[in-house]
Design a protein around this motif. Structure first.
Motif, PDB file in Angstrom:
ATOM      1  N   LEU A 255      27.651  -3.238  -2.960  1.00  0.00           N
ATOM      2  CA  LEU A 255      27.305  -4.263  -3.948  1.00  0.00           C
ATOM      3  C   LEU A 255      26.169  -3.793  -4.856  1.00  0.00           C
ATOM      4  O   LEU A 255      26.188  -4.050  -6.068  1.00  0.00           O
ATOM      5  CB  LEU A 255      26.918  -5.563  -3.244  1.00  0.00           C
ATOM      6  N   ASP A 256      25.192  -3.107  -4.287  1.00  0.00           N
ATOM      7  CA  ASP A 256      24.076  -2.600  -5.095  1.00  0.00           C
ATOM      8  C   ASP A 256      24.577  -1.592  -6.130  1.00  0.00           C
ATOM      9  O   ASP A 256      24.142  -1.601  -7.292  1.00  0.00           O
ATOM     10  CB  ASP A 256      23.022  -1.947  -4.203  1.00  0.00           C
ATOM     11  N   ALA A 257      25.490  -0.719  -5.700  1.00  0.00           N
ATOM     12  CA  ALA A 257      26.047   0.272  -6.625  1.00  0.00           C
ATOM     13  C   ALA A 257      26.864  -0.410  -7.713  1.00  0.00           C
ATOM     14  O   ALA A 257      26.782  -0.047  -8.894  1.00  0.00           O
ATOM     15  CB  ALA A 257      26.916   1.267  -5.858  1.00  0.00           C
ATOM     16  N   ALA A 258      27.644  -1.423  -7.327  1.00  0.00           N
ATOM     17  CA  ALA A 258      28.455  -2.158  -8.303  1.00  0.00           C
ATOM     18  C   ALA A 258      27.569  -2.867  -9.320  1.00  0.00           C
ATOM     19  O   ALA A 258      27.865  -2.875 -10.524  1.00  0.00           O
ATOM     20  CB  ALA A 258      29.343  -3.168  -7.580  1.00  0.00           C
ATOM     21  N   LYS A 259      26.484  -3.440  -8.847  1.00  0.00           N
ATOM     22  CA  LYS A 259      25.567  -4.127  -9.758  1.00  0.00           C
ATOM     23  C   LYS A 259      24.919  -3.138 -10.721  1.00  0.00           C
ATOM     24  O   LYS A 259      24.789  -3.416 -11.919  1.00  0.00           O
ATOM     25  CB  LYS A 259      24.489  -4.866  -8.964  1.00  0.00           C
ATOM     26  N   GLU A 260      24.530  -1.981 -10.212  1.00  0.00           N
ATOM     27  CA  GLU A 260      23.904  -0.969 -11.068  1.00  0.00           C
ATOM     28  C   GLU A 260      24.871  -0.501 -12.157  1.00  0.00           C
ATOM     29  O   GLU A 260      24.488  -0.340 -13.324  1.00  0.00           O
ATOM     30  CB  GLU A 260      23.452   0.217 -10.215  1.00  0.00           C
ATOM     31  N   ILE A 261      26.129  -0.297 -11.790  1.00  0.00           N
ATOM     32  CA  ILE A 261      27.140   0.108 -12.770  1.00  0.00           C
ATOM     33  C   ILE A 261      27.330  -0.987 -13.814  1.00  0.00           C
ATOM     34  O   ILE A 261      27.425  -0.718 -15.018  1.00  0.00           O
ATOM     35  CB  ILE A 261      28.478   0.420 -12.067  1.00  0.00           C
ATOM     36  N   THR A 262      27.378  -2.238 -13.348  1.00  0.00           N
ATOM     37  CA  THR A 262      27.567  -3.369 -14.261  1.00  0.00           C
ATOM     38  C   THR A 262      26.409  -3.486 -15.236  1.00  0.00           C
ATOM     39  O   THR A 262      26.607  -3.712 -16.437  1.00  0.00           O
ATOM     40  CB  THR A 262      27.711  -4.676 -13.457  1.00  0.00           C
ATOM     41  N   ILE A 263      25.190  -3.333 -14.741  1.00  0.00           N
ATOM     42  CA  ILE A 263      24.010  -3.427 -15.604  1.00  0.00           C
ATOM     43  C   ILE A 263      23.992  -2.286 -16.616  1.00  0.00           C
ATOM     44  O   ILE A 263      23.688  -2.486 -17.794  1.00  0.00           O
ATOM     45  CB  ILE A 263      22.725  -3.416 -14.751  1.00  0.00           C
ATOM     46  N   ARG A 264      24.350  -1.099 -16.157  1.00  0.00           N
ATOM     47  CA  ARG A 264      24.273   0.080 -17.026  1.00  0.00           C
ATOM     48  C   ARG A 264      25.415   0.148 -18.032  1.00  0.00           C
ATOM     49  O   ARG A 264      25.204   0.425 -19.217  1.00  0.00           O
ATOM     50  CB  ARG A 264      24.273   1.347 -16.160  1.00  0.00           C
ATOM     51  N   ASP A 265      26.644  -0.124 -17.567  1.00  0.00           N
ATOM     52  CA  ASP A 265      27.822   0.125 -18.399  1.00  0.00           C
ATOM     53  C   ASP A 265      28.621  -1.128 -18.759  1.00  0.00           C
ATOM     54  O   ASP A 265      29.572  -1.042 -19.533  1.00  0.00           O
ATOM     55  CB  ASP A 265      28.761   1.109 -17.687  1.00  0.00           C
ATOM     56  N   GLY A 266      28.265  -2.278 -18.162  1.00  0.00           N
ATOM     57  CA  GLY A 266      29.039  -3.488 -18.406  1.00  0.00           C
ATOM     58  C   GLY A 266      30.104  -3.682 -17.344  1.00  0.00           C
ATOM     59  O   GLY A 266      30.551  -2.720 -16.703  1.00  0.00           O
ATOM     60  N   PHE A 267      30.526  -4.928 -17.168  1.00  0.00           N
ATOM     61  CA  PHE A 267      31.476  -5.226 -16.102  1.00  0.00           C
ATOM     62  C   PHE A 267      32.820  -4.547 -16.318  1.00  0.00           C
ATOM     63  O   PHE A 267      33.489  -4.152 -15.359  1.00  0.00           O
ATOM     64  CB  PHE A 267      31.672  -6.737 -15.980  1.00  0.00           C
ATOM     65  N   ALA A 268      33.226  -4.389 -17.561  1.00  0.00           N
ATOM     66  CA  ALA A 268      34.532  -3.784 -17.842  1.00  0.00           C
ATOM     67  C   ALA A 268      34.621  -2.360 -17.304  1.00  0.00           C
ATOM     68  O   ALA A 268      35.718  -1.858 -17.028  1.00  0.00           O
ATOM     69  CB  ALA A 268      34.803  -3.799 -19.343  1.00  0.00           C
ATOM     70  N   ALA A 269      33.466  -1.707 -17.150  1.00  0.00           N
ATOM     71  CA  ALA A 269      33.454  -0.317 -16.688  1.00  0.00           C
ATOM     72  C   ALA A 269      33.464  -0.201 -15.166  1.00  0.00           C
ATOM     73  O   ALA A 269      33.567   0.907 -14.628  1.00  0.00           O
ATOM     74  CB  ALA A 269      32.223   0.402 -17.242  1.00  0.00           C
ATOM     75  N   LEU A 270      33.380  -1.322 -14.470  1.00  0.00           N
ATOM     76  CA  LEU A 270      33.302  -1.285 -13.011  1.00  0.00           C
ATOM     77  C   LEU A 270      34.665  -0.982 -12.397  1.00  0.00           C
ATOM     78  O   LEU A 270      35.640  -1.687 -12.645  1.00  0.00           O
ATOM     79  CB  LEU A 270      32.791  -2.628 -12.484  1.00  0.00           C
TER      80      LEU A 270
END
Length: 210
Positions: A19-34
């Motif tokens: 979840l922490d990794a998913a949140k970091e990706i979402t913050i950095r690249d946006g949810f569409a990039a997850l």
């Protein structure tokens, strides 16, 4: 600690790591990039491992929503100590705005992405459970108007939940435009929220019927 307890702790730790990794990706690249593959790369596990803990990207999104609601509630919770409900409403509005502008990726995910995530995160979750923080946040607003009724600032016949929904959607309108079209509204967010809240309060009276 027994082996079963150790395994459960390790499982919980890896779930949170995902979840922490998913949140970091979402913050950095946006949810569409997850994607599950990106999460796996971030925690250095095979993609198949992620599926042992979460069935899909959508399930991860729902869990992120629930965590986001908890973060929002923790941001709003200190306002409960303010005795005057009018001042409490102003404090809630300010804290809500600060949360959204400081955590735009989280705010977008819990209020502006696919509604199926929000609906799933909010539905069938008892309000007293930790992941029921979304509904607890709404109840903070409902209590403001209940307290105004108790202090005879509002008629006892007024629907507090309806007032809470109207106020919440007004706040969300400001934030969603600021996050989506930052150059469209020239007035600073803090000023917009203050004016909206003061105008809202000015329209409340013991004669209000709603």
């Amino acid at each position: 600690m027994g082996s079963s307890e150790r395994k459960e702790r390790q499982k919980a730790q890896l779930q949170q790591q995902i979840l922490d990794a998913a949140k970091e990706i979402t913050i950095r690249d946006g949810f569409a990039a997850l994607t599950m593959r990106k999460i796996a790369q971030a925690i250095e596990y095979a993609p198949g491992t992620i599926y042992l803990y979460f069935e899909s990207r959508d399930e991860i999104a729902i869990q992120l929503c629930r965590q986001g609601y908890q973060e929002l509630f923790e941001c709003l919770q200190p306002t409960m100590n303010i005795a005057d409900p009018r001042d409490r409403l102003r404090a809630i509005a300010s804290a809500y705005s600060d949360f959204g502008l400081t955590n735009p990726a989280t705010y977008r995910l819990i209020f502006m992405e696919d509604p199926k995530f929000t609906n799933a995160a909010l539905s069938q979750v008892p309000i007293d459970r930790e992941d029921g923080a979304g509904m607890r946040s709404i109840q903070l607003l409902v209590k403001v108007f209940d307290d105004m009724k108790a202090d005879r600032m509002l008629s006892s016949d007024v629907n507090s939940a309806r007032l809470a929904e109207i106020f919440w959607t007004s706040l969300h309108g400001i934030l969603s435009i600021k996050l989506t079209f930052p150059g469209f509204l020239t007035t600073p967010s803090e000023e917009l929220v203050k004016i909206m809240t003061d105008t809202f309060l000015a329209g409340l009276s013991p004669d209000l019927s709603l």
